[in-house]
Design an enzyme around this catalytic site. Structure first.
Site, PDB file in Angstrom:
ATOM      1  N   TYR A  40      19.027  -3.141  18.134  1.00  0.00           N
ATOM      2  CA  TYR A  40      18.427  -3.490  16.841  1.00  0.00           C
ATOM      3  C   TYR A  40      17.161  -4.329  17.043  1.00  0.00           C
ATOM      4  O   TYR A  40      16.109  -4.035  16.469  1.00  0.00           O
ATOM      5  CB  TYR A  40      19.458  -4.255  16.004  1.00  0.00           C
ATOM      6  CG  TYR A  40      18.947  -4.792  14.692  1.00  0.00           C
ATOM      7  CD1 TYR A  40      18.857  -3.977  13.564  1.00  0.00           C
ATOM      8  CD2 TYR A  40      18.574  -6.134  14.560  1.00  0.00           C
ATOM      9  CE1 TYR A  40      18.403  -4.481  12.351  1.00  0.00           C
ATOM     10  CE2 TYR A  40      18.113  -6.642  13.354  1.00  0.00           C
ATOM     11  CZ  TYR A  40      18.035  -5.813  12.253  1.00  0.00           C
ATOM     12  OH  TYR A  40      17.576  -6.326  11.061  1.00  0.00           O
ATOM     13  N   SER A 100      14.274  -2.352  18.341  1.00  0.00           N
ATOM     14  CA  SER A 100      13.617  -1.534  17.296  1.00  0.00           C
ATOM     15  C   SER A 100      12.735  -2.423  16.418  1.00  0.00           C
ATOM     16  O   SER A 100      11.644  -2.011  16.008  1.00  0.00           O
ATOM     17  CB  SER A 100      14.660  -0.803  16.444  1.00  0.00           C
ATOM     18  OG  SER A 100      15.362  -1.691  15.582  1.00  0.00           O
ATOM     19  N   LYS A 101      13.180  -3.636  16.151  1.00  0.00           N
ATOM     20  CA  LYS A 101      12.410  -4.527  15.278  1.00  0.00           C
ATOM     21  C   LYS A 101      11.205  -5.124  16.007  1.00  0.00           C
ATOM     22  O   LYS A 101      10.176  -5.405  15.394  1.00  0.00           O
ATOM     23  CB  LYS A 101      13.322  -5.634  14.739  1.00  0.00           C
ATOM     24  CG  LYS A 101      14.364  -5.111  13.751  1.00  0.00           C
ATOM     25  CD  LYS A 101      13.686  -4.507  12.539  1.00  0.00           C
ATOM     26  CE  LYS A 101      14.650  -4.110  11.452  1.00  0.00           C
ATOM     27  NZ  LYS A 101      13.968  -3.663  10.223  1.00  0.00           N
ATOM     28  N   ALA A 150      15.928  10.295   0.507  1.00  0.00           N
ATOM     29  CA  ALA A 150      15.493  10.834   1.804  1.00  0.00           C
ATOM     30  C   ALA A 150      16.054   9.976   2.920  1.00  0.00           C
ATOM     31  O   ALA A 150      16.262   8.775   2.748  1.00  0.00           O
ATOM     32  CB  ALA A 150      13.965  10.854   1.898  1.00  0.00           C
ATOM     33  N   ASP A 151      16.280  10.630   4.046  1.00  0.00           N
ATOM     34  CA  ASP A 151      16.562   9.914   5.296  1.00  0.00           C
ATOM     35  C   ASP A 151      15.203   9.729   5.962  1.00  0.00           C
ATOM     36  O   ASP A 151      14.533  10.720   6.287  1.00  0.00           O
ATOM     37  CB  ASP A 151      17.504  10.770   6.166  1.00  0.00           C
ATOM     38  CG  ASP A 151      17.815  10.123   7.513  1.00  0.00           C
ATOM     39  OD1 ASP A 151      17.056   9.235   7.954  1.00  0.00           O
ATOM     40  OD2 ASP A 151      18.805  10.539   8.135  1.00  0.00           O
ATOM     41  N   GLY A 209      19.565  -4.744  -1.400  1.00  0.00           N
ATOM     42  CA  GLY A 209      19.066  -5.936  -0.717  1.00  0.00           C
ATOM     43  C   GLY A 209      17.596  -6.240  -0.919  1.00  0.00           C
ATOM     44  O   GLY A 209      17.090  -6.306  -2.034  1.00  0.00           O
ATOM     45  N   THR A 218      22.219 -10.355   1.733  1.00  0.00           N
ATOM     46  CA  THR A 218      22.104  -8.987   1.199  1.00  0.00           C
ATOM     47  C   THR A 218      23.413  -8.272   1.522  1.00  0.00           C
ATOM     48  O   THR A 218      24.229  -8.780   2.308  1.00  0.00           O
ATOM     49  CB  THR A 218      20.964  -8.216   1.895  1.00  0.00           C
ATOM     50  OG1 THR A 218      21.351  -8.015   3.279  1.00  0.00           O
ATOM     51  CG2 THR A 218      19.636  -8.932   1.848  1.00  0.00           C
ATOM     52  N   ILE A 270      19.192 -13.551   5.561  1.00  0.00           N
ATOM     53  CA  ILE A 270      19.017 -13.335   4.121  1.00  0.00           C
ATOM     54  C   ILE A 270      20.304 -12.737   3.542  1.00  0.00           C
ATOM     55  O   ILE A 270      20.891 -11.827   4.152  1.00  0.00           O
ATOM     56  CB  ILE A 270      17.836 -12.358   3.862  1.00  0.00           C
ATOM     57  CG1 ILE A 270      16.580 -12.757   4.661  1.00  0.00           C
ATOM     58  CG2 ILE A 270      17.547 -12.262   2.363  1.00  0.00           C
ATOM     59  CD1 ILE A 270      15.991 -14.109   4.361  1.00  0.00           C
TER      60      ILE A 270
HETATM   61  P1  NAD Z   1      20.699  -3.364   3.187  1.00  0.00           P
HETATM   62  O1  NAD Z   1      21.691  -2.684   4.092  1.00  0.00           O
HETATM   63  O2  NAD Z   1      21.216  -4.193   2.077  1.00  0.00           O
HETATM   64  O3  NAD Z   1      19.682  -2.287   2.610  1.00  0.00           O
HETATM   65  C1  NAD Z   1      19.117  -1.306   3.439  1.00  0.00           C
HETATM   66  C2  NAD Z   1      18.873  -0.053   2.623  1.00  0.00           C
HETATM   67  O4  NAD Z   1      18.313   0.925   3.500  1.00  0.00           O
HETATM   68  C3  NAD Z   1      20.158   0.561   2.049  1.00  0.00           C
HETATM   69  O5  NAD Z   1      19.986   0.858   0.671  1.00  0.00           O
HETATM   70  C4  NAD Z   1      20.343   1.835   2.859  1.00  0.00           C
HETATM   71  O6  NAD Z   1      20.967   2.889   2.135  1.00  0.00           O
HETATM   72  C5  NAD Z   1      18.902   2.175   3.217  1.00  0.00           C
HETATM   73  N1  NAD Z   1      18.833   3.043   4.400  1.00  0.00           N
HETATM   74  C6  NAD Z   1      19.542   2.935   5.556  1.00  0.00           C
HETATM   75  N2  NAD Z   1      19.242   3.944   6.380  1.00  0.00           N
HETATM   76  C7  NAD Z   1      18.323   4.707   5.745  1.00  0.00           C
HETATM   77  C8  NAD Z   1      17.627   5.894   6.100  1.00  0.00           C
HETATM   78  N3  NAD Z   1      17.845   6.519   7.255  1.00  0.00           N
HETATM   79  N4  NAD Z   1      16.738   6.404   5.207  1.00  0.00           N
HETATM   80  C9  NAD Z   1      16.528   5.803   4.012  1.00  0.00           C
HETATM   81  N5  NAD Z   1      17.162   4.679   3.626  1.00  0.00           N
HETATM   82  C10 NAD Z   1      18.055   4.137   4.485  1.00  0.00           C
HETATM   83  O7  NAD Z   1      19.777  -4.235   4.162  1.00  0.00           O
HETATM   84  P2  NAD Z   1      18.866  -5.541   3.926  1.00  0.00           P
HETATM   85  O8  NAD Z   1      19.612  -6.700   4.425  1.00  0.00           O
HETATM   86  O9  NAD Z   1      18.288  -5.555   2.559  1.00  0.00           O
HETATM   87  O10 NAD Z   1      17.731  -5.252   4.996  1.00  0.00           O
HETATM   88  C11 NAD Z   1      16.411  -4.906   4.653  1.00  0.00           C
HETATM   89  C12 NAD Z   1      15.540  -5.005   5.876  1.00  0.00           C
HETATM   90  O11 NAD Z   1      15.542  -6.347   6.364  1.00  0.00           O
HETATM   91  C13 NAD Z   1      16.000  -4.156   7.046  1.00  0.00           C
HETATM   92  O12 NAD Z   1      14.869  -3.668   7.721  1.00  0.00           O
HETATM   93  C14 NAD Z   1      16.745  -5.145   7.929  1.00  0.00           C
HETATM   94  O13 NAD Z   1      16.782  -4.728   9.266  1.00  0.00           O
HETATM   95  C15 NAD Z   1      15.898  -6.369   7.736  1.00  0.00           C
HETATM   96  N6  NAD Z   1      16.536  -7.651   8.035  1.00  0.00           N
HETATM   97  C16 NAD Z   1      17.648  -8.069   7.364  1.00  0.00           C
HETATM   98  C17 NAD Z   1      18.174  -9.335   7.601  1.00  0.00           C
HETATM   99  C18 NAD Z   1      19.319  -9.902   6.802  1.00  0.00           C
HETATM  100  O14 NAD Z   1      19.725 -11.040   7.060  1.00  0.00           O
HETATM  101  N7  NAD Z   1      19.860  -9.207   5.831  1.00  0.00           N
HETATM  102  C19 NAD Z   1      17.585 -10.147   8.579  1.00  0.00           C
HETATM  103  C20 NAD Z   1      16.468  -9.685   9.280  1.00  0.00           C
HETATM  104  C21 NAD Z   1      15.951  -8.439   8.987  1.00  0.00           C
END
Ligand code: NAD
Length: 250
Positions: A153, A156-157, A60-61, A15, A188, A186
């Site tokens: 969620y 946290s944000k 890593a986590d 994403g 993703t 977005i």
């Molecule tokens: P995604 O799920 O496509 O990607 C998130 C990535 O984080 C994944 O590759 C996952 O393996 C990794 N991840 C999860 N837990 C982890 C951990 N403990 N340690 C290391 N890596 C870890 O998500 P995205 O949609 O690309 O989201 C990216 C950011 O944007 C996030 O912070 C999400 O909360 C935020 N966000 C997303 C949206 C949306 O519409 N997609 C909207 C607002 C905010």
């Protein structure tokens, strides 16, 4: 000549994190692609390499300090001190408030908020030693507008935004800027999963279709905002939250 910089992007395997890795690599940075999903991080790092950039996948986590430290050490060994950090990795969950159990609450806080605290603490000395650093915390529109069934969620944000402001104040005099990008809806893998599982209170098109820019956002549009915040030109910008959300609220 611009100094070569090393960036670390958490959640870089998917994403927005993936898009940010590609963008920063294209902008000339060496990129540590950190993800809990090792193969996903490896795929992104390989694609950057094939495109002529420099990237290293690390697994890593982010909620586990020793794993983050080991990953950061690998990146430093390969590319040098980490002076650009995108705190992007997060997990989401949709649950009615009365049904959010403590394990779920704790896990979201632990990854989404504590994870950013751990990663930032792990690399911060690289920035303060250099007298230059850029931190971007990825928040979410739900922290600003609220979101049904996402109290854990969004809490946290919201913490990411508050931490951004506090760190900006604390670190500004040391040459480190701290800003937040707050994505709207977005497209993703994360949002696709939620759309396909019908987790939103109304059909997704009804949500983004009502925005002034009536479409889903693209990960590259978030990466562009990150690229601005980490640029030299943004050196006088700190503690800010840039909402990239199609004008969802104005
Ligand atoms: P995604 O799920 O496509 O990607 C998130 C990535 O984080 C994944 O590759 C996952 O393996 C990794 N991840 C999860 N837990 C982890 C951990 N403990 N340690 C290391 N890596 C870890 O998500 P995205 O949609 O690309 O989201 C990216 C950011 O944007 C996030 O912070 C999400 O909360 C935020 N966000 C997303 C949206 C949306 O519409 N997609 C909207 C607002 C905010």
């Amino acid at each position: 000549m611009a100094t070569l910089k090393t960036a670390l992007v958490t959640g870089g395997g998917s994403g927005m994190g993936e898009a940010a890795c590609h963008r920063l690599a294209r902008d000339g940075m060496a990129v540590g692609v950190l993800d809990i999903d090792g193969p996903a991080a490896a795929r992104v790092a390989a694609a950057i390499g094939e495109a002529g950039g420099r990237a290293l996948a690390v697994t890593a986590d982010i909620s586990v300090r020793r794993q983050v430290k080991a990953a950061a050490d690998q990146v430093r060994l390969a590319f040098g001190p980490i002076t650009v950090l995108i705190n992007n990795a997060a997990i989401e969950s949709f649950t009615a408030f009365e049904d959010i159990d403590e394990d779920s609450w704790d896990r979201l806080m632990s990854v989404n908020l504590k994870g950013a605290y751990i990663v930032t603490q792990t690399v911060l000395a690289d920035m303060t030693t250099a007298g230059w650093g850029r931190i971007v915390n990825i928040s979410a529109i739900g922290a600003q507008s609220g979101a049904t069934h996402m109290a854990h969620y969004t809490a946290s944000k919201g913490g990411m935004i508050a931490m951004t402001k506090s760190l900006a104040i604390e670190l500004g005099a040391q040459g480190v800027t701290v800003n937040s990008v707050s994505p709207g809806f977005i497209l993703t893998p994360m949002s696709r999963r939620a759309i396909e599982a019908n987790l939103f209170p109304v059909p997704a098109e009804q949500i983004y279709g009502g925005y002034p820019i009536p479409r889903l956002g693209q990960p590259e549009e978030i990466a562009a905002a990150c690229a601005y915040f980490v640029s030299e030109e943004a050196g006088y910008v700190t503690g800010q939250v840039l909402a990239v959300n199609g004008g969802a609220y104005v």
